[in-house]
Design a protein around this motif. Structure first.
Motif, PDB file in Angstrom:
ATOM      1  N   TYR A   2       0.828  -1.212   0.000  1.00  0.00           N
ATOM      2  CA  TYR A   2       0.000   0.000   0.000  1.00  0.00           C
ATOM      3  C   TYR A   2       0.857   1.255   0.000  1.00  0.00           C
ATOM      4  N   PHE A   3       1.894   1.298   0.843  1.00  0.00           N
ATOM      5  CA  PHE A   3       2.713   2.497   0.951  1.00  0.00           C
ATOM      6  C   PHE A   3       3.585   2.691  -0.284  1.00  0.00           C
ATOM      7  N   SER A   4       4.042   1.615  -0.880  1.00  0.00           N
ATOM      8  CA  SER A   4       4.846   1.738  -2.096  1.00  0.00           C
ATOM      9  C   SER A   4       4.013   2.253  -3.258  1.00  0.00           C
ATOM     10  N   VAL A  68       1.524   0.941  12.951  1.00  0.00           N
ATOM     11  CA  VAL A  68       1.249   0.712  11.531  1.00  0.00           C
ATOM     12  C   VAL A  68       2.385  -0.059  10.870  1.00  0.00           C
ATOM     13  N   LEU A  69       3.620   0.322  11.159  1.00  0.00           N
ATOM     14  CA  LEU A  69       4.761  -0.286  10.479  1.00  0.00           C
ATOM     15  C   LEU A  69       5.154  -1.637  11.046  1.00  0.00           C
ATOM     16  N   SER A  70       4.532  -2.029  12.134  1.00  0.00           N
ATOM     17  CA  SER A  70       4.890  -3.313  12.732  1.00  0.00           C
ATOM     18  C   SER A  70       3.700  -4.271  12.809  1.00  0.00           C
ATOM     19  N   HIS A  71       2.633  -3.961  12.069  1.00  0.00           N
ATOM     20  CA  HIS A  71       1.457  -4.836  12.043  1.00  0.00           C
ATOM     21  C   HIS A  71       1.001  -5.024  10.600  1.00  0.00           C
ATOM     22  N   LEU A  73      -1.174  -4.659   7.310  1.00  0.00           N
ATOM     23  CA  LEU A  73      -1.779  -3.421   6.829  1.00  0.00           C
ATOM     24  C   LEU A  73      -3.252  -3.318   7.205  1.00  0.00           C
ATOM     25  N   ARG A  74      -3.923  -4.452   7.326  1.00  0.00           N
ATOM     26  CA  ARG A  74      -5.335  -4.442   7.709  1.00  0.00           C
ATOM     27  C   ARG A  74      -5.528  -3.716   9.046  1.00  0.00           C
ATOM     28  N   PRO A 141       0.816  -6.409   2.230  1.00  0.00           N
ATOM     29  CA  PRO A 141       2.036  -7.203   2.345  1.00  0.00           C
ATOM     30  C   PRO A 141       1.887  -8.293   3.407  1.00  0.00           C
ATOM     31  N   ALA A 142       2.869  -9.136   3.488  1.00  0.00           N
ATOM     32  CA  ALA A 142       2.866 -10.174   4.514  1.00  0.00           C
ATOM     33  C   ALA A 142       3.071  -9.553   5.881  1.00  0.00           C
ATOM     34  N   ASP A 143       2.704 -10.310   6.919  1.00  0.00           N
ATOM     35  CA  ASP A 143       2.882  -9.840   8.288  1.00  0.00           C
ATOM     36  C   ASP A 143       4.353  -9.545   8.549  1.00  0.00           C
TER      37      ASP A 143
END
Length: 233
Positions: A2-4, A68-71, A73-74, A141-143
């Protein structure tokens, strides 16, 4: 990711979030769409378009993005839902689209830890049937396994734009400091000139107003200035 791909995923994200909020709080959605004339998808995307920075203080935003950056994206999208529900009384009190626009213009006093917990509860709930349809469109992305995700494909244009803005701000600050220093130096120079001129005028005034003293040795009387009331012997 999502961020990319940001902000290209806006439609897919909004189509996923909209039905979620409709299910969680249909009354709030009716108020948004009927009273404030704002589709629920547009309302939810208004949080994501600036990554919630417009409605959170800086410390709150940093705390949010630690999560956000450690979970997955959902979880981020569930935070937007939880935040909307936490601000439900404020949103229901709005009466015009202009008031809704102002709502997105500043941070609101919230219990952020409680909202984070609500986001965790929403993200841990089993996916709803309609989620599978919209989730296929999301670049999730993956977890990250509790670690910050690397974003190697984050749009270079955004990074370069930020760098350019910082350079422009730095140059402008330097110009303003130089202009301020020049004004201070000019003020001091003008003050010294005024002091010098005042001193010169005082000396000149004293010279003009001083009495004429008698000349010695000639025996001649020398009159003093008019009205002085004395004569030399």
């Amino acid at each position: 990711d999502y961020f990319s791909l940001y902000p290209k995923s806006g439609l897919a994200v909004s189509l996923w979030l909209g039905p979620m909020l409709r299910r969680l709080d249909p009354e709030l959605v009716r108020h948004l769409e009927q009273q404030l004339h704002c589709p629920v998808e547009s309302f939810l995307w208004s949080f994501l378009v600036n990554d919630c920075s417009a409605v959170l203080s800086v410390p709150e935003w940093l705390q949010l993005f630690d999560h956000v950056l450690s979970h997955p994206l959902r979880w981020y999208f569930c935070f937007v839902l939880a935040y909307s529900l936490a601000l439900r009384p404020t949103l229901l009190s709005l009466r015009t689209p202009g008031e809704l626009s102002r709502f997105f213009g500043h941070a609101h006093p919230v219990n952020l830890p409680a909202i984070l917990r609500s986001a965790h509860r929403l993200s841990e709930a089993p996916p709803l049937p309609f989620e599978e349809h919209y989730a296929q469109r999301l670049p999730v992305p993956a977890d990250a396994g509790g670690q910050y995700r690397a974003l190697p494909e984050f749009p270079e244009i955004l990074v370069n734009r930020e760098r350019r803005l910082w350079r422009e701000i730095h140059c402008r600050e330097r110009e303003l400091r130089q202009s301020r220093d020049n004004m201070i130096a000019l003020h001091r120079l003008m003050q010294r000139r005024e002091d010098t001129a005042a001193y010169s005028q005082a000396v000149l005034r004293a010279t003009v107003e001083a009495p004429v003293l008698p000349l010695g040795g000639g025996g001649e009387a020398v009159e003093g200035p008019a009205g002085s009331g004395w004569e030399a012997e």
